[in-house]
Design an enzyme around this catalytic site. Structure first.
Site, PDB file in Angstrom:
ATOM      1  N   GLU B  49       0.887  -1.154   0.000  1.00 32.01           N
ATOM      2  CA  GLU B  49       0.000   0.000   0.000  1.00 32.01           C
ATOM      3  C   GLU B  49       0.931   1.211   0.000  1.00 32.01           C
ATOM      4  O   GLU B  49       1.752   1.364   0.899  1.00 32.01           O
ATOM      5  CB  GLU B  49      -0.889  -0.043   1.254  1.00 32.01           C
ATOM      6  CG  GLU B  49      -1.998   0.976   1.279  1.00 32.01           C
ATOM      7  CD  GLU B  49      -3.114   0.705   0.266  1.00 32.01           C
ATOM      8  OE1 GLU B  49      -3.179  -0.396  -0.308  1.00 32.01           O
ATOM      9  OE2 GLU B  49      -3.919   1.627   0.055  1.00 32.01           O
ATOM     10  N   ASP B  60      -4.570  11.340   8.174  1.00 37.51           N
ATOM     11  CA  ASP B  60      -3.359  10.726   8.724  1.00 37.51           C
ATOM     12  C   ASP B  60      -2.906  11.372  10.021  1.00 37.51           C
ATOM     13  O   ASP B  60      -3.005  12.575  10.210  1.00 37.51           O
ATOM     14  CB  ASP B  60      -2.228  10.817   7.691  1.00 37.51           C
ATOM     15  CG  ASP B  60      -2.426   9.799   6.579  1.00 37.51           C
ATOM     16  OD1 ASP B  60      -2.503   8.604   6.897  1.00 37.51           O
ATOM     17  OD2 ASP B  60      -2.541  10.216   5.408  1.00 37.51           O
ATOM     18  N   TYR B 175     -10.844  -2.080   2.853  1.00 37.79           N
ATOM     19  CA  TYR B 175      -9.999  -1.570   3.946  1.00 37.79           C
ATOM     20  C   TYR B 175     -10.888  -1.386   5.161  1.00 37.79           C
ATOM     21  O   TYR B 175     -11.738  -0.508   5.193  1.00 37.79           O
ATOM     22  CB  TYR B 175      -9.381  -0.244   3.519  1.00 37.79           C
ATOM     23  CG  TYR B 175      -8.227   0.254   4.376  1.00 37.79           C
ATOM     24  CD1 TYR B 175      -7.005   0.586   3.800  1.00 37.79           C
ATOM     25  CD2 TYR B 175      -8.347   0.413   5.759  1.00 37.79           C
ATOM     26  CE1 TYR B 175      -5.945   1.055   4.565  1.00 37.79           C
ATOM     27  CE2 TYR B 175      -7.283   0.874   6.521  1.00 37.79           C
ATOM     28  CZ  TYR B 175      -6.087   1.195   5.925  1.00 37.79           C
ATOM     29  OH  TYR B 175      -5.048   1.663   6.685  1.00 37.79           O
TER      30      TYR B 175
END
Lengths: 392, 270
Positions: B49, B60, B175
């Site tokens: 990934e 993030d 995911y």
């Protein structure tokens, strides 16, 4: 979601999946509340008795002397907290309460939205955390002190350009892990749906009042209505109820060191479509799509994005977006202070600068309406600093 | 059959789960990044990934934000990333390569151009961190038309209806985020929450791979026990690049050791 949050080809919900349930919950609560007489009555009471609405519409006695123009100021600087920001945080705080949230987070640039959030945090006894870029915290120290006095915790953000954009990133990150207890009090008409619509609806009170007031004062609508644009909440608040009227609408962005200089915040003037902070909108970015740093003397306008509805209003040609340079803004700041005894926020001084430009123009508009979105006490150090630099 | 299907089939036959490390392309520099990625594959990564660095990565946490900053400061552009990806594909023809990007990088030029480039570089899947299911239809359609799998995110707070959309739109793998928040090894994954995994399996969604907060072999094992087909680890990998950024040999050694330990946890206990 019930709405898609689109304004023409702009807007939308470009947020991490984890935030979508929180956005959906907020949209539902907002739509329900706007239909609930009790909610609206409570909001009206707070706007009147707590925030001090309605705000006056003041016709400048001296500022436009020697020109053929009349400049009217919509006095949002007189709203409790010192800026229009309080209008919408009252609405959002009532929604947060309705949703059973116990904690408020917000981002702030100039600190006005942080102060407004801290005010309602104190009023409704909610834990309040304000994210603020390190650079902004330095240049708007009085507002940091006010937020802390009101019981909020100020978290400075040292990432990226250390300004509003980075504070928004950090607030969104916080919300991604805290949405169950926390409401994210976004400060402007940017961000993912429903924020641009919700914040606009809570700010429309500005234009609604101003429209009625100027009709009473002049017996007609203004030729032009002007507001400064960073994210664009005070501007959309002023413009929205004038969109159907024969009134020229002008948004003023920070041209910084000049229209041809690299340091500016002309998102609508020089940006291009992109996706930032949850919306498709105009964005300052490099050729690869990395978000560029904006520049403005006004921390509150120092933002490389803009509310998606403004992008749409520019697209359809309904609103003109122009720039005012730092020099013009400082001149306007001094002119209004000296002529009328009103110290404008350096953000609002952008709108005043354009009003002065129009007033001084041969054959310019006769009746000019300016949204004075905030007061300038917080900026005295900045302007004094400029004086110092000039003498060095 | 695409590379993901072939990988999951191979692993199923072997009775193993997938271990998928994440790194940001260009971190710490484009040149070292290529060695980093090869090292991950050689140490046993089943798939990769890879992130294209973006200036404002709102999904993030601090570790990957710093990786992004290092990559951008080293001059990494999306163009650099396409070149790196093409080289990785050449070196490792069979390893599935997933891209993790932010929407603003996808809409530069046109969405069609982006996915076309991804396909040309040998990318198997693309996950756009700030395009939720609500907005994903248009992106997924273009991705599929270019032969790229659109990877969807399933979150612990997703409604049944949302998971149905994830199952319908997604391809390659799903995911699965097992806790709220942003990426980072600072907060552990909560792999005990397997309702999402069960629902996705019933909906016949693409294979579930658990991510966010995976930093130790026992978490990989727990994810597989909770019926995931694999686990993704990002911040824990990236932290090793950061810790050893002054010493390339030590960096590659630390990465190699970490990946082989994590991969070992996907194998049945002897």
């Amino acid at each position: 979601m019930i709405g898609d949050g689109r304004f023409g080809e702009f807007g939308g919900t470009f947020a991490p999946e984890i935030l979508v349930p929180a956005l959906e919950e907020l949209e539902a609560a907002f739509l329900e509340a706007m239909d609930d007489a009790e909610f609206l009555a409570e909001l009206d009471d707070l706007l009147r008795d707590y925030a001090g609405r309605q705000t006056p519409l003041y016709r400048c006695r001296n500022l436009a002397a020697g020109t053929g123009a009349k400049i009217y100021l919509k006095r949002e600087d007189l709203v409790h907290g010192g800026a229009h920001k309080t209008n919408q945080v009252l609405g959002q705080a009532l929604l947060a309460k309705r949703l059973g949230k116990t904690r408020l987070i917000a981002e702030t640039g100039a600190g006005q939205h942080g102060v407004a959030t801290a005010i309602v945090g104190a009023l409704f006894d909610m834990e309040t955390v304000i994210y603020m870029g390190e650079l902004d915290a330095e240049r708007q120290l009085p507002n940091v002190q006010r937020m802390e006095l009101l019981g909020a915790r100020v978290e400075t953000v040292d990432a990226g350009s250390r300004t509003l954009k980075d504070a928004i990133n950090e607030a969104m990150r916080d919300w991604a892990s805290s949405y169950e207890t926390t409401h994210y009090m976004l400060g402007t008409v940017a961000g993912p749906h429903p924020f641009p619509t919700m914040v606009r609806e809570f700010q429309r009170v500005i234009g609604r009042e101003a429209r009625a007031q100027i009709l009473e004062a002049e017996g007609r609508l203004p030729d032009v209505a002007i507001a400064c644009v960073g994210g664009g909440s005070n501007a959309i608040g002023l413009f929205y109820d004038l969109l159907e009227d024969d009134v020229e609408l002008v948004g003023v962005e920070p041209a910084g060191q000049g229209l041809h200089a690299r340091k500016h915040g002309l998102t609508l003037g020089r940006g291009r479509p992109g996706i930032l902070h949850g919306s498709r909108t105009f964005v300052l970015q490099d050729e690869h799509g990395q978000i560029a740093e904006s520049h403005s003397l006004a921390a509150g306008l120092d933002y490389p994005g803009v509310g998606p509805e403004h992008a749409h209003l520019q697209d359809i040609g309904r609103v003109d977006y122009v720039g005012a340079t730092d020099d013009e803004v400082v001149e306007a700041f001094r002119a209004l202070s000296g002529a009328e005894g009103i110290i404008p926020a350096i953000e609002s001084a952008h709108a005043v600068a354009h009003a002065l430009k129009l007033a001084r123009k041969e054959g310019g508009p006769e009746v000019i309406l300016v949204n004075l979105s905030g007061r300038g006490d917080k900026d005295l150090g900045r302007i004094a600093g400029d004086d110092h630099q000039e003498t060095v | 059959m695409n590379r993901y299907d072939r990988m999951f089939e191979r692993l199923e036959e072997a009775g193993e789960g997938a271990f998928i490390p994440f790194v940001t392309l260009g971190d710490p520099t484009p040149e070292v990044s290529l060695e980093v990625v090869s090292c991950l594959v050689e140490a046993g990564a089943d798939a990769l990934e890879l992130g294209i660095p973006f200036s404002d990565p709102i999904a993030d946490g601090p570790t990957i934000q710093r990786a992004t900053r290092r990559a951008l400061d080293a001059g990494t552009t999306p163009g650099t990333c396409w070149e790196l990806l093409a080289e990785v594909r050449k070196r490792h023809p069979e390893v599935p390569i997933g891209l993790l990007v932010y929407a603003n990088l996808v809409v530069q030029g046109s969405v069609e151009q982006f996915y076309e480039r991804a396909a040309e570089a040998g990318v198997d899947s693309v996950l756009v961190a700030d395009v939720p299911t609500l907005e994903a239809e248009a992106f997924a359609k273009v991705a599929r038309s270019k032969g790229v799998c659109p990877v969807m995110i399933a979150t612990p707070n997703a409604s049944r209806e949302k998971l149905e959309t994830v199952a319908r739109l997604g391809a390659g793998y799903t995911y699965v985020v097992t806790r709220s928040g942003v990426t980072g090894a600072e907060v552990d994954a909560d792999t005990t929450r397997s309702e999402v995994l069960d629902t996705l399996a019933r909906l016949d969604a693409p294979a579930s791979v658990v991510g966010f907060g995976i930093s130790r072999p026992e978490q990989v094992r727990a994810a597989l026990e909770a019926a995931a087909a694999g686990a993704i680890s990002g911040s824990a990998v990236v932290r090793r690049i950061e810790e050893h950024r002054g010493d390339r040999e030590a960096m590659l050694e630390a990465l190699s050791r970490f990946v082989s330990e994590m991969k070992a946890a996907t194998r049945p206990l002897a």
